[in-house]
Design an enzyme around this catalytic site. Structure first.
Site, PDB file in Angstrom:
ATOM      1  N   GLU A 458       0.803  -1.227   0.000  1.00 35.02           N
ATOM      2  CA  GLU A 458       0.000   0.000   0.000  1.00 35.02           C
ATOM      3  C   GLU A 458       0.831   1.269   0.000  1.00 35.02           C
ATOM      4  O   GLU A 458       0.481   2.246  -0.661  1.00 35.02           O
ATOM      5  CB  GLU A 458      -0.956   0.008   1.197  1.00 35.02           C
ATOM      6  CG  GLU A 458      -2.236  -0.758   0.966  1.00 35.02           C
ATOM      7  CD  GLU A 458      -2.078  -2.249   1.135  1.00 35.02           C
ATOM      8  OE1 GLU A 458      -3.018  -2.997   0.807  1.00 35.02           O
ATOM      9  OE2 GLU A 458      -0.995  -2.679   1.608  1.00 35.02           O
ATOM     10  N   ALA A 483     -10.789  -0.142   4.021  1.00 34.04           N
ATOM     11  CA  ALA A 483     -10.399   1.168   4.533  1.00 34.04           C
ATOM     12  C   ALA A 483      -9.298   1.078   5.580  1.00 34.04           C
ATOM     13  O   ALA A 483      -8.474   1.992   5.702  1.00 34.04           O
ATOM     14  CB  ALA A 483     -11.621   1.877   5.128  1.00 34.04           C
ATOM     15  N   HIS A 528     -10.359  -5.190   9.129  1.00 34.99           N
ATOM     16  CA  HIS A 528     -10.921  -5.001   7.791  1.00 34.99           C
ATOM     17  C   HIS A 528     -12.272  -4.286   7.808  1.00 34.99           C
ATOM     18  O   HIS A 528     -12.938  -4.236   6.783  1.00 34.99           O
ATOM     19  CB  HIS A 528     -11.112  -6.358   7.091  1.00 34.99           C
ATOM     20  CG  HIS A 528      -9.851  -6.959   6.552  1.00 34.99           C
ATOM     21  ND1 HIS A 528      -8.814  -7.339   7.346  1.00 34.99           N
ATOM     22  CD2 HIS A 528      -9.475  -7.247   5.275  1.00 34.99           C
ATOM     23  CE1 HIS A 528      -7.850  -7.857   6.597  1.00 34.99           C
ATOM     24  NE2 HIS A 528      -8.221  -7.806   5.335  1.00 34.99           N
TER      25      HIS A 528
END
Length: 732
Positions: A458, A483, A528
Site C-alpha cells: 500500500e 479502509a 478489515h
C-alpha cells in the site's frame, strides 16, 4: 546428501572505480561544470550554516558539505525533463538540478554566475529562510524544496517518504512515451524503510525508469550502517529485486558521473530501474554547524581522513593539472559566488534595530503575510466551473432501478473512455473479472492496459499514485481493498498526498482519487471493518465524499475525478448489492462539492448521517412515525466541503440534532461534527446534540460480538424513541 548449486543474481552488481585514463579522457566541460557547480553548492551551504548560527534560519539546516561530488556527478548527465526528488538533506541535489536547468550544456571555462544562477541562489536561500520569494513561498523551508520547471519535484522530511512518489513520476514518463527518467535520492537510513523496499519491487516488476540513488554517508543521524544492517554494501539490495546496481566512491565525482551515465543508458533503453550507491561523508552533524565528533559518535581522525578526500579538491586538482583553469581562477570562482550570496543576503537581512554589532534580522517585507497561512491547503475548485450538475429529482435523462456496484463500474469505465489520463491501480483490480467486488469490470473490458494490479504494498502504490498526480500527466484512481489499509499507507496518504499541495506553495494540482470500502458486518474482523471518516477528515488537504445511492455515486465520482484536490471516495459493501434510481445511459453529470442531500423533511428533528446508515435512518424513521425529521445525507464529509447551509437551515427549524454513524466511537466522525454544530448553532438548539455510534471496540469475527460493536437500524430506532419521549414530555 543434498546437492547445493551456487546461485547468482539475475541482475549485475558492480563496483565502479575511475582510473587516471578516465580523468584524462573526461570532457573538459564536464569537469569544469562539476567543479563550478560544486563550488557554488559548497559556498551556499557554508553561508546557510553561518545564517543558522546567527538564528536567521528557523528550523534545522541539514547541510550537504562533503557530499557535493555525488550530487554534481549524478545530476549533470540529466536533462531538464528528467526528474529528481530527495530527502531532508537535499540542498545539493536541488541546486545542481536547478543550475543544470539554467546553464548551457557546454562550457570551455568555469561556469559564470549568470542572472539565472543568481535567481536560483536567491530563491533557494529565501525558501530555506521561510520567505515569500522562495520556490515554495517559504512553506517548505530547508526540507521541502521544489522547482517543477527544472524537474526538481521536491525534497522530503520523512525518511524514504519521497521514494514511492518517484516511481509515480517514472510511470508517467514511461507511459507518456518519453525516454525521460527519475532519480530519487535517499540515505543509508532509508534503505531499510519498508516503503523504499516496496518501491524497489514495484518499479522492477513494472520496469519503471527510476534510479534509486543511495547516498551512503555511513550514519543515520548517529547510528552507523554497521549497526543497522548485516550487509553494509547497500547497493546489494538491488540484485535481490532484479535491479542492476552500481557501487561507487561518492567522493569521486567522475566515478559517480560514469555510473550514472551507464544507469541512464539502461533506463532510457526501456530496461527498468537501477540502483546506485555512492559512499559519501557529511562533514557536519545531522543538522547544524558542528561536526559529528562534537556529539561523540565519530572521532576527529575519521573526519580528517574523509576531509583529505574532499571531492572538490579532487576536481580542482584535475582541472588545474589539465590546464582547464588556473588555481587562481578556481579560487576566484569560489569567492565570486560567496560574494553574490552576501549581496543577496543584504537584500534579505537588515541590522538589528537595537544597534547590536554583528546582529541582523530578516526584513519585515520579506516574510509571508500571516493571513495566507491556510492558502493552498486545497484549490478554489475553479476547475469545476464548467460542470453540468444534476440531482435525481430534477434529472431529465432516462432513469431505472439499477445495482449500486454496476454504476461504480460503469462510471469509472466512462471516465476512462473520455479521459485517457485516468488509470486504476490497486490489489487485484485487474483480476476476478472486475476486482474483488466488480468495481473495475467495465474498465477491464474496455481499457485493460490502464487497470494495473499491484503487489501487496500500500505505501508503494499509494505513493506511486501520488507521484502520478503530482506530475499531472495521469489521473490515478487508487483502490484500497479495505479502509483499514490506510493505516499501512498512512505516510503516503497523510504526510505526502494530503500535505503536498500546501507545503510546496499551494499552486500545483494534486488530482488523486482514492476509493476504499467499509465492511462492518461482513465478518472480516477488526482489521478489515473500520469506518475511517473521523480520521480522514482530520487531514486538511483531503476531500472526503461518501455516496449513498447509485445516482449520487455517478455524480460524486465524476466530480472527484475532475477535482484538482486529492479526494477519498468512501464506499460501503452493504450498498454494492442494493438497487436504486440511477441513469441508464448518461454518466457525465456531476454533483457539486459541498452539497448535502435532504432525503426527508420534517419539523421535529434533524437526523444527519452518511453512506449505508442513511438508508437505516430512513427505516428507523418509518418505525417511529411520531417524529417528523429532516434526514440529511452529508455526501461530502471533509470540513472544507461540509454543507453548513443545509445543516444550519434544518437546525434552525427543528432545534434538535441526531448524528448517526455505524462505526466505533474512537475513530468517530460524529465527535467533531457534534462539537462543531454546538459551536456554530448553539442558539438554535433546544437540547444537546444526540448521537448513535458503534461501541468502543472494533468489530470482530464473532457474529454476535460484531453486531454488538456496530450501530444498525435498531440503535437508531431506540434513539428516536427516546427523543420522541422527550418531545412528548416537553409538549405536556
Amino acid at each position: 546428501m543434498p546437492s547445493r548449486d551456487p546461485l547468482s543474481p539475475s541482475s549485475p552488481w558492480v563496483e565502479l572505480r575511475t582510473s587516471a585514463e578516465d580523468w584524462d579522457a573526461a570532457d573538459p566541460s564536464l569537469l569544469l561544470g562539476m567543479l563550478g557547480q560544486g563550488l557554488w553548492i559548497r559556498a551556499f551551504e557554508e553561508y546557510a550554516l553561518e545564517l543558522a548560527g546567527q538564528g536567521l534560519i528557523h528550523g534545522p539546516v541539514h547541510s550537504s558539505i562533503g557530499q557535493e561530488g555525488g550530487a554534481v556527478g549524478s545530476v549533470l548527465p540529466l536533462r531538464s525533463d528528467d526528474f529528481v526528488n530527495g530527502s531532508h538533506r537535499g540542498h545539493h541535489q536541488f541546486l545542481a538540478k536547478a543550475f543544470t536547468h539554467v546553464l548551457p550544456e557546454k562550457t570551455d571555462r568555469l561556469p559564470e554566475v549568470t542572472d539565472d544562477v543568481r535567481t536560483v541562489l536567491r530563491r533557494t536561500l529565501a525558501e530555506i529562510c521561510g520567505l515569500t520569494d522562495g520556490f515554495c513561498q517559504g512553506r517548505g523551508g530547508s526540507v521541502h524544496l521544489q522547482w517543477r520547471e527544472a524537474g526538481a519535484m521536491g525534497t522530503n522530511a520523512i525518511v524514504g517518504g519521497g521514494v514511492p512518489q518517484a516511481a509515480g513520476f517514472a510511470f508517467n514518463q514511461l507511459r507518456a512515451g518519453t525516454d525521460a527518467v527519475t532519480v530519487t535520492y535517499f540515505g543509508d537510513g532509508a534503505v531499510n524503510i519498508g516503503s523504499v523496499l516496496e518501491t524497489f519491487n514495484l518499479a522492477a516488476a513494472w520496469k519503471l525508469p527510476v534510479c534509486f540513488f543511495i547516498e551512503n554517508n555511513l550514519y543515520a543521524v548517529s547510528t552507523p550502517v554497521s549497526e543497522a544492517t548485516a550487509e553494509a554494501r547497500l547497493s546489494g539490495r538491488g540484485p535481490g529485486f532484479g535491479i542492476p546496481s552500481w557501487r561507487v566512491d561518492g567522493m569521486d565525482p567522475l566515478a559517480v558521473q560514469l555510473a550514472t551515465t551507464e544507469a541512464l543508458a539502461h533506463m532510457r533503453a526501456g530496461h527498468g530501474p537501477t540502483v546506485i550507491e555512492a559512499e559519501v561523508y557529511r562533514y557536519f552533524h545531522q543538522n547544524g554547524p558542528y561536526p559529528g565528533s562534537a556529539f561523540g559518535y565519530r572521532d576527529k581522525a575519521e573526519e580528517r581522513a574523509w576531509r583529505d578526500r574532499d571531492p572538490l579538491d579532487l576536481l580542482r586538482g584535475h582541472v588545474v593539472r589539465r590546464k582547464l583553469a588556473t588555481a587562481r581562477e578556481v579560487t576566484a570562482a569560489g569567492k565570486k559566488v560567496a560574494a553574490v550570496l552576501r549581496e543577496i543576503g543584504d537584500t534579505v537581512f537588515e541590522p538589528d534595530p537595537a544597534g547590536k554589532p554583528g546582529v541582523r534580522r530578516i526584513r519585515a517585507s520579506a516574510w509571508p503575510d500571516p493571513a495566507t497561512v491556510d492558502h493552498g491547503v486545497r484549490g478554489d475548485l475553479s476547475e469545476l466551473a464548467d460542470s453540468r450538475y444534476e440531482e435525481a429529482g430534477t434529472f431529465s435523462g432516462r432513469l431505472a432501478e439499477r445495482r449500486f456496484i454496476d454504476l461504480v463500474s460503469e462510471v469509472i469505465g466512462r471516465r476512462m473512455e473520455t479521459d485517457e489520463r485516468v488509470v486504476v491501480l490497486g490489489e487485484d483490480v485487474n483480476r476476478l473479472r472486475g476486482g474483488t467486488n466488480g468495481a473495475t469490470k467495465a474498465a477491464l473490458e474496455h481499457f485493460p492496459e490502464r487497470v494495473l494490479g499491484t503487489p501487496i504494498s500500500e505505501n508503494a502504490f499509494t505513493g506511486l499514485g501520488g507521484g502520478m498526480a503530482m506530475d499531472g500527466r495521469f489521473r490515478p484512481i487508487v483502490e484500497f481493498m479495505y479502509a483499514d489499509f490506510m493505516w499501512v499507507a498512512a505516510d503516503q496518504l497523510f504526510n505526502q498526498i494530503a500535505k503536498t499541495r500546501h507545503m510546496f506553495g499551494g499552486t500545483e494540482a494534486m488530482p488523486f482519487v482514492l476509493r476504499t470500502k467499509l465492511a462492518a458486518g461482513s465478518g472480516y474482523g477488526s482489521q478489515h471493518t473500520m469506518d475511517p471518516a473521523g480520521i480522514l477528515t482530520t487531514a486538511a488537504g483531503l476531500r472526503v465524499v461518501a455516496p449513498s445511492t447509485p445516482f449520487d455515486y455517478v455524480g460524486l465520482m465524476n466530480t472527484a475525478l475532475a477535482c484538482d484536490d486529492p479526494v477519498v471516495v468512501l464506499e460501503h459493501v452493504d450498498l454494492y448489492g442494493t438497487t436504486g434510481t440511477a441513469p441508464v445511459d448518461d454518466l457525465d453529470y456531476r454533483i457539486p462539492v459541498g452539497r448535502a442531500a435532504l432525503r426527508r423533511e420534517g419539523d421535529d428533528l434533524t437526523v444527519i448521517s452518511y453512506l449505508a446508515m442513511v438508508g437505516r435512518c430512513a427505516e428507523a424513521l418509518d418505525q417511529v412515525p411520531r417524529l417528523r425529521a429532516d434526514l440529511i445525507d452529508l455526501r461530502w464529509l471533509d470540513r472544507a466541503s461540509l454543507d453548513w447551509e443545509t445543516i444550519g437551515t434544518s437546525v434552525r427549524k427543528t432545534g434538535r440534532v441526531l448524528i448517526v454513524e455505524e462505526g466505533a466511537r474512537g475513530t468517530s466522525y460524529g465527535d467533531w461534527l457534534a462539537d462543531e454544530i454546538q459551536r456554530r448553532l448553539f442558539d438554535w438548539l433546544d437540547a444537546p446534540v444526540e448521537r448513535v455510534t458503534g461501541g468502543e471496540a472494533s468489530p470482530n469475527i464473532s457474529k454476535v460480538l460484531e453486531r454488538a460493536a456496530i450501530a444498525r437500524t435498531e440503535e437508531v430506532v431506540a434513539a428516536l424513541r427516546d427523543i420522541a419521549a422527550d418531545h412528548d414530555s416537553a409538549a405536556r
